[in-house]
Write an enzyme that holds these catalytic residues in place. Structure first.
Site, mmCIF file in Angstrom:
data_model
loop_
_atom_site.group_PDB
_atom_site.id
_atom_site.type_symbol
_atom_site.label_atom_id
_atom_site.label_comp_id
_atom_site.label_asym_id
_atom_site.label_seq_id
_atom_site.Cartn_x
_atom_site.Cartn_y
_atom_site.Cartn_z
ATOM 1 C CD GLU A 174 -5.594 -4.907 -6.227
ATOM 2 O OE1 GLU A 174 -6.401 -4.800 -5.298
ATOM 3 O OE2 GLU A 174 -4.371 -4.808 -6.064
ATOM 4 C CE LYS B 155 -4.692 0.497 1.728
ATOM 5 N NZ LYS B 155 -5.412 -0.221 0.665
HETATM 6 C C1 LIG Z 1 -6.598 -0.916 0.266
HETATM 7 C C2 LIG Z 1 -6.681 -1.704 -0.977
HETATM 8 C C3 LIG Z 1 -7.466 -2.860 -1.066
HETATM 9 C C4 LIG Z 1 -8.358 -3.310 0.053
HETATM 10 O O1 LIG Z 1 -7.609 -3.730 1.138
HETATM 11 P P1 LIG Z 1 -8.266 -3.859 2.582
HETATM 12 O O2 LIG Z 1 -7.091 -4.309 3.402
HETATM 13 O O3 LIG Z 1 -9.316 -4.901 2.496
HETATM 14 O O4 LIG Z 1 -8.813 -2.527 2.943
HETATM 15 C C5 LIG Z 1 -7.436 -3.590 -2.234
HETATM 16 N N1 LIG Z 1 -6.698 -3.193 -3.298
HETATM 17 C C6 LIG Z 1 -5.958 -2.074 -3.259
HETATM 18 C C7 LIG Z 1 -5.177 -1.696 -4.450
HETATM 19 C C8 LIG Z 1 -5.938 -1.302 -2.095
HETATM 20 O O5 LIG Z 1 -5.217 -0.192 -2.072
#
Ligand SMILES: *Cc1c(COP(=O)(O)O)cnc(C)c1O
Length: 259
Positions: free
Chosen positions: A138, A102
């Protein structure tokens, strides 16, 4: 966050201090925790940034770890309506890149793609694997789950998608609470028309149901339709939010009591 810091050459904030910090911030902001049953929640956002002066491409000497919290209203006002998403022509994350962490850079690059998708009338972008453009990765901020025609959960697997805690919780709930068969594997775009339900999962929405995917003008419509969540995704949603709200018993370690 620990893994992301390591990949970015930032010092990872120790896990025990992280948990303690979340407790302290929530306790200090107890007055801002929305009332039980309102559907609103206290959003908790930990983040970290470099704060020492550096000219040049190298890690900084000093970082700040912070947590902010803010009350947020219910994600779905008036029920969760299925959304329409598009297959993006942009790439999100390279193989062996930073798609699995992230990091701010992953969201900076997604803004043009999401603004474009919104202007075209789509709620989100589905990114394919950049190497072959045949596999589902995703969306910009959520992992994707599918339900096949036998009611099994199919979860795309790739080294360049974010390991969403919501998706991992859904997999646990599916197997341990609902007795569903879960398969985590590469998912081809070409097999998506065989699936019955689709959802996007992340902390904020838990699961957003997808009614249709638009692949360059070709529509893939899920049999769950555009009115409501499909039955399997609804069960997953109800069970996970039930655990969050305390009406369904949680697995050990999922709930932290803040005094
Ligand atoms: C934050 C995020 C998610 C979802 O993650 P959680 O941990 O479930 O909040 C999925 N994909 C991306 C690219 C993200 O930045």
């Amino acid at each position: 966050m620990y893994d992301s810091a390591k990949r970015l050459e930032m010092p990872p904030f120790p896990v025990d201090r992280f948990i303690d910090a979340v407790h302290q911030v929530v306790a200090a902001n107890a007055d801002w925790v929305p009332p039980y049953g309102s559907g609103a929640t206290l959003y908790i956002r930990p983040y970290m940034f470099a704060s020492s002066p550096v000219i040049g491409v190298k890690p900084a000497d000093e970082y700040q770890f912070r947590i902010f919290v803010t009350p947020v209203g219910p994600y779905f006002k008036g029920g969760a309506k299925p959304i329409v998403v598009k297959i993006s022509d942009f790439d999100r994350a390279a193989p062996r890149g930073t798609g699995h962490i992230k990091a701010g850079l992953n969201y900076a690059m997604s803004l043009h793609a999401i603004v474009t998708a919104h202007a075209e009338g789509f709620a989100e972008n589905i990114y394919l694997d950049p190497a072959t453009r045949t596999k589902i990765e995703e969306t910009g901020g959520a992992n994707i789950i599918f339900v096949d025609k036998d009611g099994n959960l199919i979860v795309p697997k790739s080294d360049s998608i974010l390991p969403s805690i919501t998706r991992r919780s859904i997999v646990y709930v599916a197997e341990k609470y609902l007795g569903l068969k879960v398969t985590e594997r590469e998912v081809l775009l070409s097999e998506v028309p065989d699936f019955k339900e689709c959802g996007l999962c992340g902390t904020a929405a838990v699961i957003s149901p997808v009614g249709k995917i638009n692949d360059h003008g070709k529509e893939i419509a899920f049999s769950s339709g555009m009115e409501k969540m499909g039955p399997v995704i609804q069960k997953l949603y109800d069970t996970l939010t039930g655990i969050q709200m305390g009406s369904i018993e949680a697995p050990a370690g999922w709930i932290h009591k803040v005094e």
